[in-house]
Scaffold this motif. Structure first.
Motif, PDB file in Angstrom:
ATOM      1  N   THR A  73       0.817  -1.215   0.000  1.00 24.85           N
ATOM      2  CA  THR A  73       0.000   0.000   0.000  1.00 24.85           C
ATOM      3  C   THR A  73       0.852   1.266   0.000  1.00 24.85           C
ATOM      4  O   THR A  73       2.020   1.257   0.383  1.00 24.85           O
ATOM      5  N   ILE A  74       0.198   2.355  -0.389  1.00 20.21           N
ATOM      6  CA  ILE A  74       0.733   3.689  -0.131  1.00 20.21           C
ATOM      7  C   ILE A  74      -0.200   4.296   0.909  1.00 20.21           C
ATOM      8  O   ILE A  74      -1.332   4.676   0.584  1.00 20.21           O
TER       9      ILE A  74
ATOM     10  N   LEU B 285      -2.041   6.904   3.203  1.00 18.60           N
ATOM     11  CA  LEU B 285      -2.458   8.241   2.774  1.00 18.60           C
ATOM     12  C   LEU B 285      -1.628   9.350   3.406  1.00 18.60           C
ATOM     13  O   LEU B 285      -1.310  10.334   2.760  1.00 18.60           O
ATOM     14  N   PHE B 286      -1.307   9.198   4.669  1.00 21.28           N
ATOM     15  CA  PHE B 286      -0.636  10.301   5.353  1.00 21.28           C
ATOM     16  C   PHE B 286       0.812   9.999   5.718  1.00 21.28           C
ATOM     17  O   PHE B 286       1.258  10.249   6.822  1.00 21.28           O
ATOM     18  N   GLU B 287       1.530   9.463   4.766  1.00 19.32           N
ATOM     19  CA  GLU B 287       2.969   9.313   4.934  1.00 19.32           C
ATOM     20  C   GLU B 287       3.622  10.687   4.906  1.00 19.32           C
ATOM     21  O   GLU B 287       3.094  11.623   4.311  1.00 19.32           O
ATOM     22  N   SER B 288       4.820  10.814   5.464  1.00 20.43           N
ATOM     23  CA  SER B 288       5.566  12.068   5.338  1.00 20.43           C
ATOM     24  C   SER B 288       5.915  12.236   3.861  1.00 20.43           C
ATOM     25  O   SER B 288       5.933  11.258   3.101  1.00 20.43           O
TER      26      SER B 288
ATOM     27  N   LYS C 163       7.410   9.991  -1.362  1.00 15.01           N
ATOM     28  CA  LYS C 163       8.248  10.019  -2.565  1.00 15.01           C
ATOM     29  C   LYS C 163       8.897   8.646  -2.793  1.00 15.01           C
ATOM     30  O   LYS C 163       8.878   8.104  -3.891  1.00 15.01           O
ATOM     31  N   LYS C 164       9.429   8.093  -1.703  1.00  9.87           N
ATOM     32  CA  LYS C 164      10.105   6.787  -1.832  1.00  9.87           C
ATOM     33  C   LYS C 164       9.127   5.717  -2.299  1.00  9.87           C
ATOM     34  O   LYS C 164       9.444   4.896  -3.156  1.00  9.87           O
TER      35      LYS C 164
ATOM     36  N   GLN D 236       7.819  11.578 -10.577  1.00 12.23           N
ATOM     37  CA  GLN D 236       8.087  12.849  -9.913  1.00 12.23           C
ATOM     38  C   GLN D 236       6.853  13.756  -9.997  1.00 12.23           C
ATOM     39  O   GLN D 236       6.489  14.433  -9.041  1.00 12.23           O
ATOM     40  N   GLU D 237       6.239  13.741 -11.173  1.00 15.33           N
ATOM     41  CA  GLU D 237       5.044  14.548 -11.396  1.00 15.33           C
ATOM     42  C   GLU D 237       3.897  14.054 -10.500  1.00 15.33           C
ATOM     43  O   GLU D 237       3.158  14.845  -9.908  1.00 15.33           O
ATOM     44  N   LEU D 238       3.777  12.731 -10.407  1.00 13.90           N
ATOM     45  CA  LEU D 238       2.739  12.162  -9.530  1.00 13.90           C
ATOM     46  C   LEU D 238       2.997  12.602  -8.087  1.00 13.90           C
ATOM     47  O   LEU D 238       2.076  13.026  -7.375  1.00 13.90           O
ATOM     48  N   PHE D 239       4.239  12.510  -7.665  1.00  9.98           N
ATOM     49  CA  PHE D 239       4.556  12.916  -6.296  1.00  9.98           C
ATOM     50  C   PHE D 239       4.174  14.381  -6.078  1.00  9.98           C
ATOM     51  O   PHE D 239       3.583  14.739  -5.065  1.00  9.98           O
TER      52      PHE D 239
END
Ligand code: ADP
Ligand code: TRP
Length: 335
Positions: free
Chosen positions: A210-211, A213-216, A221-222, A276-279
């Motif tokens: 998963t990604i 939702l509220f990661e730093s 980015k990672k 990068q654009e997505l980030f």
């Protein structure tokens, strides 16, 4: 005409991830914002207790889910937002309904059957790992739904059977004791699709892909850099419509950004640049809610006061129906 009652429960069994947000949270918030229904959204913490039996984890996840919804814009003045365990009427109705529900109906519930099948395949005792809460899970969910005379229950596809069980139980009660419960309808958003995880399979906490939702920003980015892509080299055209990076981008970017990235795919943008654009758009979109989320998590008393206020409203709404049910089953002498 009375307003429709729309109710949904959110089980705090893991950190909220993009799949949960895009397919479940975003559409539910939209319903609450746009329609003039009476919306009840609640944290199904006692449902989670069937899985999460570590004190700190249980606590952290329950507050985490509440903070997530609030950070994403749930307005407690428009939505009755409460924690299941703050509404004892649910558990009283749960017991009454348990007594009227044939065990066979629970035997047929998908989630329970899946565990049984799995145990049998492994040659284990059929009920290994099954607690009674897990077995009777659909009855508690029925009580959640019926107690508020819910008209509509927005759920994911996997939950349809449970809403059907709620209808069956309501119907059984109505036949035995006279018309009492409204029969609820599930609402499944046909437009939502499966959000892929880092490895391309369905994003799910069970797959650890998963990604959250509220990661730093750093860790977001990672994670985005880990999204699996094909091996088409930079400068060669890429198909946006089969790209998981593009699919996620569409959820967070505005129409002109989407169009621009689509063109850049055709011009041969590299995967690194696309990520990068997505980030960039995702981080912009999530920056404010993430800040609010962190603030709320640092002040659990604010979350408590919002949830308790919601529970008060929910209890007031539920009390007359529960009294009616108790009257119908013969709890009172005079009525
Ligand atoms: P998980 O699979 O991570 O355990 P849950 O089963 O708790 O997630 O799902 C909560 C809600 O989010 C459900 O409505 C479910 O349909 C939705 N959901 C979860 N993962 C995805 C996904 N990858 N794509 C679309 N919807 C999802
Ligand atoms: N079972 C739901 C889930 O796993 C959570 C839930 C509990 C629920 N009670 C509910 C959903 C009542 C809708 C209505 O996601």
């Amino acid at each position: 005409m009375t307003n429709e009652i729309v109710l949904t429960g959110i089980k705090p069994t893991g950190k909220v991830h993009l799949g949960n947000y895009i397919a479940a949270i975003k559409p539910a918030l939209q319903i609450a914002k746009e329609s003039d229904c009476i919306a009840l959204f609640f944290i199904a913490d006692y449902h989670a207790l069937t899985f999460i039996q570590n004190r700190d984890e249980f606590n952290e996840l329950s507050y985490g889910i509440a903070a997530t919804w609030l950070a994403l814009g749930l307005d407690p003045d428009r939505v009755i937002f409460y924690r299941q365990s703050d509404v004892p009427e649910i558990f009283e109705l749960n017991w009454i309904l348990s007594c009227l529900t044939p065990k066979g109906l629970m035997n047929r519930a998908h989630a329970y059957k899946a565990i049984i099948d799995h145990n049998q395949q492994l040659g284990l005792d059929t009920d290994t790992g099954v607690n009674m809460g897990l077995f009777t899970y659909p009855i508690l969910m029925t009580a959640d739904i019926l107690l508020f005379q819910s008209d509509k229950v927005p759920v994911g596809k996997d939950q349809i059977q449970y809403v059907e069980i709620a209808r069956d139980i309501a119907d059984g009660f109505n036949r035995s004791y006279g018309d009492t419960f409204k029969l609820p309808n599930y609402v499944v958003d046909e437009n939502t699709y499966v959000i892929p995880g880092l490895d391309g399979r369905k994003m799910s906490k069970s797959y650890k892909n998963t990604i959250p939702l509220f990661e730093s920003a750093d860790s977001l980015k990672k994670l985005i850099n880990k999204i699996k892509t094909d091996s088409i080299p930079p400068n060669e055209p890429k198909d946006p419509d089969t790209s998981n990076v593009f699919l996620l981008y569409k959820e967070f970017a505005n129409p002109s950004q989407i169009q621009e990235l689509r063109e850049n795919y055709q011009k041969g943008i590299s995967w690194g640049e696309a990520k990068q654009e997505l980030f960039r758009v995702m981080n912009d979109y999530l920056e404010e809610p993430r800040k609010r989320y962190n603030e709320l998590m640092a002040s659990p008393e604010i979350i408590d006061s919002i949830l308790l206020e919601g529970a008060k409203k929910a209890r007031a709404l539920a009390a007359p129906l529960l009294e009616n049910v108790k009257t119908k089953i013969g709890r009172y002498k005079s009525l």
